[in-house]
Design a protein around this motif. Structure first.
Motif, PDB file in Angstrom:
ATOM      1  N   SER A 130      -3.741  -4.287  -8.293  1.00 27.70           N
ATOM      2  CA  SER A 130      -2.471  -3.628  -7.980  1.00 27.70           C
ATOM      3  C   SER A 130      -2.682  -2.483  -6.999  1.00 27.70           C
ATOM      4  O   SER A 130      -1.914  -2.298  -6.038  1.00 27.70           O
ATOM      5  N   GLU A 131      -3.741  -1.710  -7.216  1.00 30.84           N
ATOM      6  CA  GLU A 131      -4.035  -0.606  -6.300  1.00 30.84           C
ATOM      7  C   GLU A 131      -4.364  -1.114  -4.903  1.00 30.84           C
ATOM      8  O   GLU A 131      -3.900  -0.574  -3.889  1.00 30.84           O
ATOM      9  N   GLU A 132      -5.178  -2.173  -4.832  1.00 36.20           N
ATOM     10  CA  GLU A 132      -5.512  -2.742  -3.526  1.00 36.20           C
ATOM     11  C   GLU A 132      -4.276  -3.282  -2.824  1.00 36.20           C
ATOM     12  O   GLU A 132      -4.080  -3.101  -1.617  1.00 36.20           O
ATOM     13  N   THR A 133      -3.394  -3.971  -3.599  1.00 34.91           N
ATOM     14  CA  THR A 133      -2.162  -4.524  -3.012  1.00 34.91           C
ATOM     15  C   THR A 133      -1.251  -3.410  -2.503  1.00 34.91           C
ATOM     16  O   THR A 133      -0.643  -3.526  -1.410  1.00 34.91           O
ATOM     17  N   ALA A 134      -1.143  -2.326  -3.267  1.00 32.86           N
ATOM     18  CA  ALA A 134      -0.290  -1.201  -2.844  1.00 32.86           C
ATOM     19  C   ALA A 134      -0.804  -0.582  -1.554  1.00 32.86           C
ATOM     20  O   ALA A 134      -0.026  -0.276  -0.628  1.00 32.86           O
ATOM     21  N   ASP A 135      -2.148  -0.417  -1.487  1.00 34.14           N
ATOM     22  CA  ASP A 135      -2.728   0.152  -0.263  1.00 34.14           C
ATOM     23  C   ASP A 135      -2.474  -0.762   0.934  1.00 34.14           C
ATOM     24  O   ASP A 135      -2.138  -0.309   2.042  1.00 34.14           O
ATOM     25  N   LEU A 136      -2.637  -2.072   0.704  1.00 35.20           N
ATOM     26  CA  LEU A 136      -2.430  -3.030   1.801  1.00 35.20           C
ATOM     27  C   LEU A 136      -0.968  -3.038   2.259  1.00 35.20           C
ATOM     28  O   LEU A 136      -0.675  -3.056   3.481  1.00 35.20           O
ATOM     29  N   LEU A 137      -0.023  -3.019   1.305  1.00 36.57           N
ATOM     30  CA  LEU A 137       1.409  -3.003   1.668  1.00 36.57           C
ATOM     31  C   LEU A 137       1.783  -1.710   2.400  1.00 36.57           C
ATOM     32  O   LEU A 137       2.596  -1.727   3.340  1.00 36.57           O
ATOM     33  N   ALA A 138       1.217  -0.585   1.970  1.00 36.06           N
ATOM     34  CA  ALA A 138       1.500   0.681   2.665  1.00 36.06           C
ATOM     35  C   ALA A 138       1.004   0.641   4.095  1.00 36.06           C
ATOM     36  O   ALA A 138       1.684   1.106   5.029  1.00 36.06           O
ATOM     37  N   GLU A 139      -0.178   0.048   4.284  1.00 38.47           N
ATOM     38  CA  GLU A 139      -0.712  -0.074   5.651  1.00 38.47           C
ATOM     39  C   GLU A 139       0.164  -0.970   6.506  1.00 38.47           C
ATOM     40  O   GLU A 139       0.455  -0.671   7.684  1.00 38.47           O
ATOM     41  N   LYS A 140       0.620  -2.107   5.915  1.00 33.80           N
ATOM     42  CA  LYS A 140       1.495  -3.010   6.664  1.00 33.80           C
ATOM     43  C   LYS A 140       2.832  -2.333   7.008  1.00 33.80           C
ATOM     44  O   LYS A 140       3.381  -2.525   8.097  1.00 33.80           O
ATOM     45  N   ALA A 141       3.375  -1.552   6.081  1.00 30.62           N
ATOM     46  CA  ALA A 141       4.641  -0.858   6.338  1.00 30.62           C
ATOM     47  C   ALA A 141       4.498   0.148   7.482  1.00 30.62           C
ATOM     48  O   ALA A 141       5.379   0.288   8.350  1.00 30.62           O
TER      49      ALA A 141
END
Length: 597
Positions: free
Chosen positions: A369-380
Motif C-alpha cells: 500500500s505504501e509503495e502504491t501510494a508513493d507511485l500514484l503520488a509520483e504519477k499525479a
C-alpha cells in the motif's frame, strides 16, 4: 598340645537347570535329595505353586525321566556328565487355567511351555486358531500395536506358527504377518499377563492339551495310545490321538497298579471288570503310575477347601490385581492427560503459525500500500506538470494565431498562407486541448487512487494493531513467539492433575472398604460377561479367517490330524463333548469295548 582335626569340605557336584526362559547352575552336596534341588530352583525363580512342576532329565539309557524328590539326586539314573542337566517343566496341568493358576510366574511358565508344544506340533492346533494364538503371543511380547513403530516385517524373526501350518498354505511370510497383525491390533490395552491368560484359555480347549501319551497294547495285541491328563485316563486308536475311544475319569477309578509290563486300573464299580493293558517296557508303567497318582491327587485337591497357603496366595493375588487395576487406571489417566497436553500444544502451535501468516500478509499488504501510494503520488505530479506544459503550449499557440491573423492583413498571398497555417494551428490547438483534458482526467483518477491507497494503508495499520493486541503476545514483524508462559502454565496444570490422580490412587489402596470389594466383584462379573461376548467375537473372527485362508490351502499337504479335526468339526464334536459322550456308558461296557479294539 592337642591335635587339631580339620573338617573336610563336603563333596559336591554341579547341576544346570533350564526353565522355559532362563538357565541356572547350582553346586549341590553329594547327599542332596531331589526335593532339595527342586526347592532351590523354586525359591530362585519365586515360584510358590510348586505342585504343577517337576525336574525332567535324560537317563543313562536315553529315556526321559522325572527326578524323584524323596531320593538322593546322585542315586538316580543320571548320565555321567557334569554339570548334570535338568529341565524345569510343568508335569501336571490344571483343569481350568483362569481359576487355578494364581501366580504370574506360574502362568508365564505354562504359557511358554504350551506355546513351545504347539510350535513343536506336540499339541495339534488348527490353522485359524494358530493365527489367533500367535496374535496373543505377539501382544504379550511387544505390547500394544503402534503402526508408527512396528513396520511391515517386524515379525519375520519370531517363531509364531507351527511348520505344519506354514507348509499347508500357499502363503508368503508377509501374508501370514498381515493376518496376525490384523488380530494383534484388536488386543490393544491388554497387559502381558492378560494376553498370556487369553492364550492359555484358548489352548486348554485343544484336544491334545495337557495329555501325556504312552504306547500300549490290549489283550488282542492291538496297538493303542493311553492318555493321562487332569481329568482322567483316555484310550485312543493308534492313528488318532485327537478323539479318545474310551475314558475313565478319576472319580470312577478305585485303584491303579502294575506288575512288570501289565498295568491294571480297578473301577469304583466293583461289578465291572478290571481295565488291563500292557506296556512295552516296565519303566513306562512306572511313569504312567507316577503321572496317574499325581493327577489324581490334584483332582481330589481341587474338590476340597483350599489350604491356608492357597487361600493366602489367592488373597494376595486378588489384592495385587486390584492394585494393578488402580495403577493401570492411573497410568491411563496420565497417558490421556499427556495426550491432551500434546494436542493442546499442537493446537496452540497451529494457531501461532496461523497468526504468523496473517501478520506477515498484513505487513506485506502495508508495504504494498505504501509503495502504491508513493507511485500514484509520483504519477499525479507528472500529470500535473504535463497539464501545465500543455496549457502553456495552448497559450503560445493562441498567441501565434493572433499574430498570424494580424499579419494576414498585410497581403493577400500571405493571407492564403496564413489561413493555411491558421487551420493547422487550430488543429494543433484542438489536439492539445484534448490532450490537456485527458491528462486532467488522469490526474483526477490518480488522486482518487491515491485516496483509496491511503485508506487501504490505514486499514492495514489498524489490522496490524489489532493482531499485535492478540493474547499470544506475538511479535509479528520479527516472527518471535512469546508462548513459553502459556506452555509452562499447561505443564504446571498437568503435573497438578497427575499428582492429584496419584494421591487418589494411593488413598484408594489404603482405604479399600467393603464397598470397594463389592465394586470389584461387580467389575469381575462385568469382565466375565465381556469375556462371553469376546468369545463369540473370537469365534466369528476364527470363522472368517478360516474362510479367508481356505482358498490358499494345499490339500496335498493336509495331515492326518487336520482331516480328523475337520471330521470332528463337521460332526459338531469338541474336546469336552467327546469326553461327555464316551463317559456316558458304564465302566463294564467301556472295558469290554477296550478289549474288542
Amino acid at each position: 598340645m592337642p591335635w587339631l582335626t580339620l573338617k573336610r569340605a563336603p563333596k559336591t557336584f554341579d547341576v544346570r537347570v533350564t526353565t522355559m526362559d532362563a538357565e541356572m547352575e547350582f553346586s549341590l552336596e553329594w547327599k542332596s535329595t531331589g526335593r532339595h534341588l527342586f526347592d532351590l530352583v523354586c525359591r530362585t525363580i519365586g515360584l510358590r505353586e510348586t505342585w504343577y512342576f517337576g525336574l525332567q532329565y535324560i537317563d543313562k539309557k536315553g529315556y526321559t525321566a522325572w527326578l524323584k524328590f524323596d531320593r538322593k539326586v546322585r542315586d538316580q539314573d543320571l548320565p555321567h556328565e557334569e554339570p548334570v542337566n535338568f529341565l524345569f517343566m510343568a508335569k501336571f496341568y490344571p483343569e481350568a487355567v483362569e481359576e487355578e493358576l494364581i501366580q504370574e510366574i506360574t502362568q508365564h511358565l505354562f504359557f511358554l511351555q504350551v506355546k513351545q508344544c504347539i510350535l513343536n506340533m506336540d499339541i495339534y492346533c488348527p490353522p485359524e486358531a494358530s493365527v489367533l494364538l500367535a496374535s496373543y503371543a505377539v501382544q504379550a511380547k511387544y505390547g500394544d500395536y503402534d503402526r508408527s513403530v512396528y513396520q511391515p516385517g517386524f515379525l519375520c524373526n519370531d517363531d509364531l506358527l507351527p511348520q505344519r501350518v506354514l507348509d499347508q498354505y500357499k502363503m508368503t511370510p508377509q501374508m501370514w504377518e498381515e493376518r496376525i497383525v490384523g488380530l494383534y491390533a484388536d488386543h490393544r490395552g491388554m497387559t502381558r499377563d492378560e494376553a498370556e491368560m487369553e492364550y492359555l484359555k484358548i489352548a486348554q480347549d485343544l484336544e491334545m492339551y495337557g495329555v501325556n501319551y504312552f504306547h500300549i497294547k490290549n489283550k488282542k495285541d492291538t496297538d493303542l495310545w493311553l492318555g493321562v491328563d487332569a481329568l482322567g485316563v483316555n484310550v485312543y486308536e493308534y492313528n488318532n490321538r485327537l478323539t479318545p475311544k474310551i475314558s475313565f475319569p478319576w472319580s470312577e477309578i478305585r485303584n491303579i497298579s502294575f506288575h512288570d509290563k501289565r498295568f491294571v486300573i480297578k473301577p469304583v464299580d466293583k461289578k465291572a471288570p478290571d481295565f488291563v493293558f500292557f506296556a512295552p517296557k516296565l519303566r513306562v508303567n512306572k511313569l504312567v503310575l507316577e503321572l496317574c497318582v499325581g493327577n489324581h491327587e490334584l483332582f481330589m485337591r481341587r474338590r476340597k477347601l483350599d489350604s491356608m497357603e492357597v487361600q493366602q496366595m489367592k488373597a494376595q493375588a486378588k489384592e495385587e490385581k486390584a492394585r494393578k487395576q488402580i495403577e493401570r487406571a492411573r497410568l491411563l489417566r496420565e497417558k490421556q492427560l499427556r495426550e491432551e497436553a500434546v494436542r493442546e500444544k499442537e493446537e496452540l502451535e497451529r494457531k501461532l503459525a496461523l497468526f504468523q501468516d496473517e501478520a506477515r500478509m498484513a505487513n506485506d499488504a502495508l508495504l504494498r500500500s505504501e509503495e502504491t501510494a508513493d507511485l500514484l503520488a509520483e504519477k499525479a505530479k507528472i500529470a500535473e506538470e504535463e497539464a501545465m506544459l500543455l496549457a502553456q503550449k495552448a497559450s503560445e499557440a493562441e498567441q501565434e494565431m493572433n499574430r498570424l491573423q494580424v499579419s494576414a492583413l498585410r497581403s493577400e498571398e500571405e493571407k492564403v498562407v496564413l489561413e493555411h497555417r491558421v487551420r493547422e494551428t487550430e488543429l494543433i490547438a484542438l489536439r492539445i486541448a484534448e490532450d490537456s483534458e485527458r491528462r486532467a482526467k488522469e490526474a483526477e483518477e490518480l488522486k482518487e487512487q491515491l485516496i483509496k491507497a491511503k485508506e487501504n494503508e490505514k486499514f492495514a495499520k489498524d489490522k496490524l494493531i489489532e493482531l499485535t493486541r492478540n493474547p499470544l503476545n506475538f511479535n509479528y514483524l520479527t516472527g518471535d513467539a512469546i508462548t513459553n508462559e502459556h506452555l509452562r502454565e499447561l505443564d504446571m496444570r498437568l503435573e497438578h492433575e497427575l499428582s492429584l490422580s496419584m494421591d487418589s490412587a494411593d488413598n484408594s489402596m489404603e482405604l479399600l472398604s467393603d464397598n470397594d470389594v463389592e465394586q470389584l466383584s461387580r467389575e469381575i462379573e462385568k469382565e466375565r460377561m465381556e469375556y462371553m461376548e469376546k468369545s463369540k467375537h473370537l469365534q466369528v473372527q476364527l470363522s472368517e479367517l478360516k474362510k479367508e485362508i481356505e482358498v490358499l490351502k494345499d490339500e496335498d499337504k493336509e495331515t492326518q490330524y487336520d482331516k480328523l479335526h475337520n471330521i470332528n468339526v463337521e460332526m459338531g464334536e469338541t474336546k469336552y463333548s467327546t469326553l461327555k459322550r464316551i463317559k456316558a456308558g458304564t465302566a463294564k461296557a467301556r472295558v469290554a469295548f477296550f478289549e474288542e479294539l
